[in-house]
Design a protein around this motif. Structure first.
Motif, PDB file in Angstrom:
ATOM      1  N   HIS A  98     -22.242  10.254 -26.899  1.00 25.56           N
ATOM      2  CA  HIS A  98     -20.834   9.867 -26.992  1.00 25.56           C
ATOM      3  C   HIS A  98     -20.689   8.353 -27.160  1.00 25.56           C
ATOM      4  O   HIS A  98     -19.817   7.883 -27.901  1.00 25.56           O
ATOM      5  N   ASP A 102     -18.756   6.546 -30.206  1.00 28.15           N
ATOM      6  CA  ASP A 102     -17.691   5.584 -29.947  1.00 28.15           C
ATOM      7  C   ASP A 102     -17.982   4.253 -30.636  1.00 28.15           C
ATOM      8  O   ASP A 102     -17.101   3.663 -31.274  1.00 28.15           O
ATOM      9  N   ARG A 168     -15.300  12.116 -31.964  1.00 27.12           N
ATOM     10  CA  ARG A 168     -15.154  10.968 -31.069  1.00 27.12           C
ATOM     11  C   ARG A 168     -15.204   9.664 -31.856  1.00 27.12           C
ATOM     12  O   ARG A 168     -14.520   8.692 -31.500  1.00 27.12           O
ATOM     13  N   SER A 172     -12.305   6.812 -31.801  1.00 26.23           N
ATOM     14  CA  SER A 172     -12.582   5.412 -31.488  1.00 26.23           C
ATOM     15  C   SER A 172     -12.162   4.498 -32.636  1.00 26.23           C
ATOM     16  O   SER A 172     -11.754   3.357 -32.404  1.00 26.23           O
TER      17      SER A 172
END
Length: 208
Positions: A98, A102, A168, A172
């Motif tokens: 993750h 990001d 994700r 972001s």
């Protein structure tokens, strides 16, 4: 394959004049000129150094594929991206994966000049335009807890279906571009619809 793609394929191999392209592709000069103007407008071809000709007269213009066009017709990116994310998912724990997603989304926004917007509206508009330029089809609707950006066409669709963690990265991206926290709320049914909820302070929500 279209005449345009055929021309670009030829010009990747060697520089050619209009007459030579007509001969190689067995099409009219007008057909070549129409496609050539389009390729030039797209910066896909450029004029090469004219060849000297024997005798009198102006040398014929010669064209070649422009640098950066080597992968214009490539279909490898989605396959490679899906494979890369699959390997990362196997090698990294969820937290580390993750963090990579990001960081990737934020870097994409920064490299697109979208970091540190003057205000939320400006940042959101620029981020949506950048996403659309990559192949998305976005709209934004106000929600009770923020702004929901919806992509009706996902530029990373094939890869996202295999690795949802990639959403994700786009969340972001919108967070970096707008200066507000964003989370992905993508719908992954028969038809993939990407959604990102951008949180707004209560004062900003009341003013909408």
């Amino acid at each position: 394959m279209s005449t345009k793609n055929d021309m670009l394929d030829l010009l990747r191999r060697e520089a050619l004049s209009v007459a030579e392209m007509c001969e190689r592709l067995n099409v009219t000069r007008n057909a070549i000129n129409v496609q050539l103007r389009q390729l030039e407008a797209e910066s896909s071809v450029r004029r090469a150094k004219a060849r000297p000709r024997g005798g009198l007269g102006k040398p014929a213009a010669v064209y070649e594929a422009a640098p950066g066009t080597e992968d214009l017709s490539s279909g490898a990116y989605q396959v490679f991206l899906s494979g890369l994310v699959e390997v990362l998912a196997k090698r990294l724990d969820e937290k580390a994966l993750h963090e990579v997603m990001d960081a990737t989304g934020r870097q994409l926004a920064r490299e697109s000049g979208l970091s540190k917007p003057a205000d939320f509206e400006t940042g959101l508009k620029a981020a949506m335009a950048a996403a659309d330029a990559l192949g998305a089809s976005t709209d934004a609707t106000a929600q009770s807890d923020g702004m929901l950006v919806r992509n009706y066409s996902c530029p990373l669709g094939s890869a996202v279906r295999e690795a949802s963690c990639m959403c994700r990265a786009m969340a972001s991206f919108f967070s970096e571009a707008t200066g507000r926290p964003a989370t992905e709320q993508c719908l992954r049914g028969d038809r993939l619809i990407c959604q990102y909820l951008i949180k707004l302070p209560a004062s900003a929500r009341r003013s909408r």
